[in-house]
Design an enzyme around this catalytic site. Sequence first.
Site, PDB file in Angstrom:
ATOM      1  N   GLU A 153      -4.804   1.860  -6.243  1.00 43.95           N
ATOM      2  CA  GLU A 153      -5.915   1.505  -7.131  1.00 43.95           C
ATOM      3  C   GLU A 153      -5.729   1.926  -8.584  1.00 43.95           C
ATOM      4  OE1 GLU A 153      -8.121   1.550  -3.129  1.00 43.95           O
ATOM      5  OE2 GLU A 153      -6.345   2.445  -4.022  1.00 43.95           O
TER       6      GLU A 153
ATOM      7  N   GLU B 282      -8.532   3.400   3.353  1.00 36.90           N
ATOM      8  CA  GLU B 282      -9.793   4.144   3.454  1.00 36.90           C
ATOM      9  C   GLU B 282     -10.457   3.877   4.798  1.00 36.90           C
ATOM     10  OE1 GLU B 282     -11.371   4.685  -1.077  1.00 36.90           O
ATOM     11  OE2 GLU B 282     -11.297   2.643  -0.300  1.00 36.90           O
TER      12      GLU B 282
END
Length: 694
Positions: free
Chosen positions: A140, A118
């Site tokens: 995730e 990210e």
Amino acid sequence: MKTLRYDLDTGTGVVTLTFDDLDASVNTFNDAWRTEMHAVLDRMSEGGSRPRGVILASAKDTFFAGANLKDVLAQWPADPAQVFARTEAGKKLLRRLETLGCPVVACIAGSALGGGFELALCAHHRVVVDDARVQLGFPEVGLGLIPAGGGVTKLVRLLGLESAMPYILESRVMSPSAARDAGLVHAMVSSGLGAAAALREAALAWIEAHPQAQQPWDVKGHRIPGGAPGCPKLAPLQMLAPAMLFQKTRGRYPAAEAALSCMVEGAQLDVDTALRLETRALVGLLTHPVTRNLIQLFFDRNAVRRGRSRPQGVAPWQAGKVSILGAGMMGAGIAQVCAAHSLNVVLKDVSIEFAEAGKERVRRLTDQRVHAGRMTPSQQAAILERIEPAAEVSALDGSDLIIETVFEDRALKGRATGEAEPCLRPDGVFASNTSTLPITGLAEAVSMPERFIGLHFFSPADRMELVEIVVAEKTSAETLARAYDFVLQIGKTPIVVRDARGFFTSRTVGSYMAEGAQMLAEGIPATVVELAGRDAGMPVGPLTVADEISLVTLAKIMEQNASDALDVGERLMIALCRQHGRKGRALGGGYYDYPEDAPKTLWPGLKALERPQASWTLAALSERLLMRQAVEALRCEAEGVVTHAHDANLGSVLGFGFPAWTGGVLQYVEAMGRDRFMARAHALAATHGGRFKP
């Protein structure tokens, strides 16, 4: 500063931010990093101080690791308001970076996963080292979380809804070349000593050529590739995706559902609102027990990889020459795995023809990978070159490790073992791949039982990740350590158990099959029994597992243990095999019929067991199937068969498909609480029988 370095090149006007946490081996989004990043962004935003460009780099082996999962568990359950505020503050930092008003380039020389990726997506341009060790992506969902630092929102805007789904919902991790092909990195440089300089050179050139860089989602009129939700061509995807997801997860993995919701709903919102939607979803997940279980399973896997069950004080060891006795399906599969990890392998059988047939099996298996693009012809050739078929015992001379994989007959195994043992090197290890016979008994065939151990591979050996290391009564610590090192050497995951009937995995999954048969005996339809297993999160139903293993094998095991009282389910399995000739898939059919030109169907004879008055609910049946396995695992723990929770948890998930959402078979107990679990087990025992008594 303790977590990053700020370097301004006055000649180019470019700032390099080098992430380097002095107190940790990896960079994470900790409080110190947040504070220092705020200060740096303030400095670069001051009037007259804005740089011409920013380069993001790392002094660590990895680019950035994102959040610290240990902190997540330490602060469990999370405070919702605190999580929301903290996550939003972190995302504002990242938004400030990407809207700084100058081009930002990420120079990625190591893995960037989760929050690290990210951070990389904040850059307008991403350059990565072409190194097979580098991994990029969002794991995730597999940890019960979502990429809530902008990952969901940005990936959808970069790739489109459909193309982004595998990377988010399936936690698909990419190599540098795969990320480039997907459009998530823009350029690659060669690995090696000059990689850092090449990364910087590429970054400076791009900054010079793109002084007005912006993120695609910040450009007026930006459209999501493939269309936004509401677009007619996406209507089939929006209707089918939730159903397809449920088919995979059975509703047991809330993170996947939350991620899909954020993808679809967020694509209909502006970027900043979509980012808040991610945060709200994350808050809910950080109070969900499945998230805790999946994170604990992640740490259990790390414990195994770091040798938590390996004897300490024994020097690291590597095998060079591995000899395998028996060139059947299992022996050939083990040979393939060893050769694929650069080990020289002797594949021995009673005749050279049988041994060569085993090598030919390896050729066929690797052909499939070559045709699928998962292996190059040169890699296949190297594997085959390392495998030497043999019929003479002398070919085994100088072996570091000998693995016996012959038929499950104690006398036959004893002869093969005694004949081969003299060929071991002085520090070598002798292993048996048996899945049923006690290792201590098999060790009686060798002159040095301290060097004898069980290595229980799972079928198919070339694909199954787990190896169950079985320690016999006289196995030395050195032998266990070397066996552990070997399993890691060939890229598999070891668990350590003590020698006992069925070891750990076979014994525990046996209870799953027995409980399924018990349900049949109670008159519950076979289709319902199978559905209950899948609904619980098991990969297949208990009847399917029994057919794949073979009812003949199961009947033999149960009859060998006849001193133990057989329950109704076990007696039913024996009766199906002995009285009705239902022996399993490989022997003509068991619970199922297997026509050559049609899908399998349940054997019609099972209908005779059904009782219309049988009372059941799917949820109750699913619970029974999980509880029965958990009770058996607790018995194994009490008897010392398994002594570490991480071995039991990882072994249950990787070995026989115990649902990952539970965190593994002992984590299932811990998540419920031992007292509550015991109370529930005794309640089931009162209703269904003593097999539920821990």
